[in-house]
Design an enzyme around this catalytic site. Structure first.
Site, PDB file in Angstrom:
ATOM      1  N   ASN A  56     -10.011  -0.604  -0.090  1.00 41.37           N
ATOM      2  CA  ASN A  56      -8.546  -0.501  -0.070  1.00 41.37           C
ATOM      3  C   ASN A  56      -8.000  -1.030  -1.401  1.00 41.37           C
ATOM      4  OD1 ASN A  56      -5.803  -0.862   0.353  1.00 41.37           O
ATOM      5  ND2 ASN A  56      -6.029  -1.809   2.365  1.00 41.37           N
ATOM      6  N   CYS A 103       0.825  -1.224   0.000  1.00 38.07           N
ATOM      7  CA  CYS A 103       0.000   0.000   0.000  1.00 38.07           C
ATOM      8  C   CYS A 103       0.850   1.260   0.000  1.00 38.07           C
ATOM      9  CB  CYS A 103      -0.927   0.002   1.204  1.00 38.07           C
ATOM     10  SG  CYS A 103      -1.911  -1.474   1.268  1.00 38.07           S
ATOM     11  N   HIS A 140      -3.608   6.851   2.790  1.00 38.15           N
ATOM     12  CA  HIS A 140      -3.994   5.533   2.265  1.00 38.15           C
ATOM     13  C   HIS A 140      -5.369   5.183   2.822  1.00 38.15           C
ATOM     14  CE1 HIS A 140      -4.085   1.524   0.940  1.00 38.15           C
ATOM     15  NE2 HIS A 140      -3.898   0.981   2.139  1.00 38.15           N
TER      16      HIS A 140
HETATM   17  N1  ACO Z   1     -18.437  -9.123   9.033  1.00 32.45           N
HETATM   18  C1  ACO Z   1     -18.890  -9.384  10.258  1.00 32.45           C
HETATM   19  N2  ACO Z   1     -18.095  -9.703  11.298  1.00 32.45           N
HETATM   20  C2  ACO Z   1     -16.767  -9.728  11.058  1.00 32.45           C
HETATM   21  C3  ACO Z   1     -16.217  -9.446   9.799  1.00 32.45           C
HETATM   22  C4  ACO Z   1     -17.103  -9.133   8.756  1.00 32.45           C
HETATM   23  N3  ACO Z   1     -16.679  -8.858   7.514  1.00 32.45           N
HETATM   24  N4  ACO Z   1     -14.870  -9.562   9.880  1.00 32.45           N
HETATM   25  C5  ACO Z   1     -14.581  -9.880  11.153  1.00 32.45           C
HETATM   26  N5  ACO Z   1     -15.726  -9.994  11.862  1.00 32.45           N
HETATM   27  C6  ACO Z   1     -15.896 -10.319  13.270  1.00 32.45           C
HETATM   28  C7  ACO Z   1     -14.727 -11.036  13.872  1.00 32.45           C
HETATM   29  O1  ACO Z   1     -14.789 -12.420  13.602  1.00 32.45           O
HETATM   30  C8  ACO Z   1     -14.896 -10.724  15.333  1.00 32.45           C
HETATM   31  O2  ACO Z   1     -15.870 -11.567  15.849  1.00 32.45           O
HETATM   32  P1  ACO Z   1     -15.730 -12.109  17.387  1.00 32.45           P
HETATM   33  O3  ACO Z   1     -15.774 -10.894  18.253  1.00 32.45           O
HETATM   34  O4  ACO Z   1     -16.920 -12.992  17.520  1.00 32.45           O
HETATM   35  O5  ACO Z   1     -14.409 -12.809  17.428  1.00 32.45           O
HETATM   36  C9  ACO Z   1     -15.478  -9.295  15.313  1.00 32.45           C
HETATM   37  O6  ACO Z   1     -16.016  -9.117  13.999  1.00 32.45           O
HETATM   38  C10 ACO Z   1     -14.483  -8.221  15.579  1.00 32.45           C
HETATM   39  O7  ACO Z   1     -13.330  -8.482  14.780  1.00 32.45           O
HETATM   40  P2  ACO Z   1     -12.090  -7.544  14.825  1.00 32.45           P
HETATM   41  O8  ACO Z   1     -11.019  -8.090  13.951  1.00 32.45           O
HETATM   42  O9  ACO Z   1     -11.760  -7.242  16.237  1.00 32.45           O
HETATM   43  O10 ACO Z   1     -12.704  -6.208  14.168  1.00 32.45           O
HETATM   44  P3  ACO Z   1     -12.045  -4.805  14.038  1.00 32.45           P
HETATM   45  O11 ACO Z   1     -12.892  -3.799  14.665  1.00 32.45           O
HETATM   46  O12 ACO Z   1     -10.594  -4.830  14.412  1.00 32.45           O
HETATM   47  O13 ACO Z   1     -12.129  -4.559  12.463  1.00 32.45           O
HETATM   48  C11 ACO Z   1     -10.715  -4.626  10.552  1.00 32.45           C
HETATM   49  C12 ACO Z   1     -11.464  -5.438  11.574  1.00 32.45           C
HETATM   50  C13 ACO Z   1     -11.703  -3.837   9.738  1.00 32.45           C
HETATM   51  C14 ACO Z   1      -9.956  -5.584   9.629  1.00 32.45           C
HETATM   52  C15 ACO Z   1      -9.725  -3.664  11.265  1.00 32.45           C
HETATM   53  O14 ACO Z   1      -8.999  -4.357  12.244  1.00 32.45           O
HETATM   54  C16 ACO Z   1      -8.756  -3.021  10.303  1.00 32.45           C
HETATM   55  O15 ACO Z   1      -9.133  -2.258   9.414  1.00 32.45           O
HETATM   56  N6  ACO Z   1      -7.450  -3.284  10.473  1.00 32.45           N
HETATM   57  C17 ACO Z   1      -6.438  -2.729   9.592  1.00 32.45           C
HETATM   58  C18 ACO Z   1      -6.385  -3.565   8.382  1.00 32.45           C
HETATM   59  C19 ACO Z   1      -5.593  -2.958   7.310  1.00 32.45           C
HETATM   60  O16 ACO Z   1      -5.427  -1.773   7.248  1.00 32.45           O
HETATM   61  N7  ACO Z   1      -5.108  -3.800   6.423  1.00 32.45           N
HETATM   62  C20 ACO Z   1      -4.450  -3.406   5.268  1.00 32.45           C
HETATM   63  C21 ACO Z   1      -3.118  -2.765   5.510  1.00 32.45           C
HETATM   64  S1  ACO Z   1      -1.879  -3.229   4.407  1.00 32.45           S
HETATM   65  C22 ACO Z   1      -2.442  -3.012   2.915  1.00 32.45           C
HETATM   66  O17 ACO Z   1      -3.354  -2.250   2.724  1.00 32.45           O
HETATM   67  C23 ACO Z   1      -1.821  -3.768   1.733  1.00 32.45           C
END
Ligand code: ACO
Length: 325
Positions: free
Chosen positions: A282, A113, A252
């Site tokens: 993204n 990214c 980003h």
């Molecule tokens: N729909 C519904 N529920 C979901 C989903 C979904 N799509 N995905 C995960 N969940 C659930 C999980 O299983 C978890 O359930 P549980 O509590 O029963 O275990 C719950 O939702 C919470 O999951 P978290 O991972 O804690 O959710 P969070 O609030 O952290 O959001 C997310 C997840 C959106 C991925 C966030 O952590 C994030 O954006 N992180 C950064 C990711 C990123 O930027 N990646 C790319 C960077 S590098 C690049 O771009 C190449």
């Protein structure tokens, strides 16, 4: 020595729109969850026969047209991508062939990214030394090739697209005022493309699973906020500016909550942050390039605007540039 500036920015988005409600039918998720946790409403998907190079070529043509620069005069083409058509030839060579930029030097940059900003800074160095007079910097991703559509934690986040810009010497105090690039290799396992073991020589029929993205979202979230805020602070200081001097931040687009947290940490009002994640998700390296192109076309960014570009990505890698338009 003259400054090197961004003289045009173009983009290309594939036509197919994949909205959250479509994903509700394929994995256990909801529009409400995706919107509230990420800010994403829909994303674009490249067609099956549309390759990363096709996205790159279209964005390149848009940027060249806006710069009124003939492809035959382009001296350097750098493509930032982690989803090239194949290991070789480079996407930059495929763009060169398609647009007839016969005289250009060509290579790809792999910084996930952060690729667009790594490519921008790299091109700037070549121009500043006088080795080349102009550069076409492209960020293009068909990142959905690497998505496991059964994994709700990742499949809701990504989309395809491309952005491009032309760099050239500019007059006065405009141009790319500062650069920051950093690797954080100790966190490499937080986001990876996973493949099955390669097929052994004596098992002719073994199916190899397609490589796919695996990510530890929560850990990435925290590092993203800290590394992006740090990158802006360092780049602003290097540009001999203060944070209130920044008119626009183009970050980003990984998660709107990450963007808001970075804005809070820096004390920059959210109204100064350009966000289009709702439409595209993204797009890895292409996110900033597409957002910048939209910000310029919508006249948010104008001549004289001080703009902070900032990113982080798999690697992990982070980067920032301060640009006076
Ligand atoms: N729909 C519904 N529920 C979901 C989903 C979904 N799509 N995905 C995960 N969940 C659930 C999980 O299983 C978890 O359930 P549980 O509590 O029963 O275990 C719950 O939702 C919470 O999951 P978290 O991972 O804690 O959710 P969070 O609030 O952290 O959001 C997310 C997840 C959106 C991925 C966030 O952590 C994030 O954006 N992180 C950064 C990711 C990123 O930027 N990646 C790319 C960077 S590098 C690049 O771009 C190449």
């Amino acid at each position: 020595m003259s400054n090197i500036g961004i003289v045009s920015v173009g983009r290309y988005l594939p036509k197919r729109i994949l909205a959250n409600h479509h994903l509700e039918k394929t994995v256990d998720t909801s529009d409400e969850w995706i919107t509230s946790r990420t800010g994403i409403k829909e994303r674009r998907l490249a067609a099956r026969d549309e390759r990363t190079s096709d996205l790159a070529i279209n964005a390149a043509k848009d940027a060249l047209k806006k710069a009124k620069l003939s492809a035959s005069k382009v001296e350097l083409i750098i493509v930032a991508t982690i989803s090239p058509d194949s290991a070789f030839p480079s996407v930059a060579c495929l763009v060169q062939k398609a647009i007839h930029a016969k005289h250009a030097a060509t290579f790809d940059v792999s910084a996930a990214c952060s690729g667009f900003l790594f490519a921008l800074t790299t091109a700037k160095q070549y121009l500043q030394t006088g080795m080349y007079k102009n550069a076409l910097v492209i960020a293009a991703e068909k990142i959905t090739n690497y998505i496991d559509w059964n994994d709700r934690a990742t499949c809701v986040l990504f989309g395809d697209g491309a952005g491009a810009c032309v760099l050239a010497p500019v007059r006065g105090n405009r141009g790319i005022l500062s650069d920051y690039m950093r690797g954080h290799g100790q966190f490499s396992e937080l986001m990876e493309v996973i493949s099955e073991d390669p097929k052994p020589l004596d098992q002719e029929t073994t199916m190899i699973r397609k490589p796919y993205v695996r990510m530890q979202g929560q850990e990435l979230f925290k590092i993203a906020v800290n590394s992006m805020a740090e990158a802006v602070e360092v780049a602003v200081k290097k540009a001999k500016l203060k944070l209130p001097d920044i008119d626009w931040v183009v970050p980003h687009q990984a998660n709107d909550r990450i963007i808001s947290a970075v804005a809070r940490k820096l004390g920059i009002p959210k109204a100064k942050i350009f966000v289009n994640i709702d439409k595209y998700g993204n797009m890895s390296a292409a996110s900033i390039a597409v957002a910048l192109s939209e910000a310029v076309d919508q006249k948010c960014i104008k001549r004289g605007s001080n703009v902070a570009l900032v990113t982080f990505g798999a690697g992990l890698v982070s980067a920032a540039n301060i640009v006076k338009f």
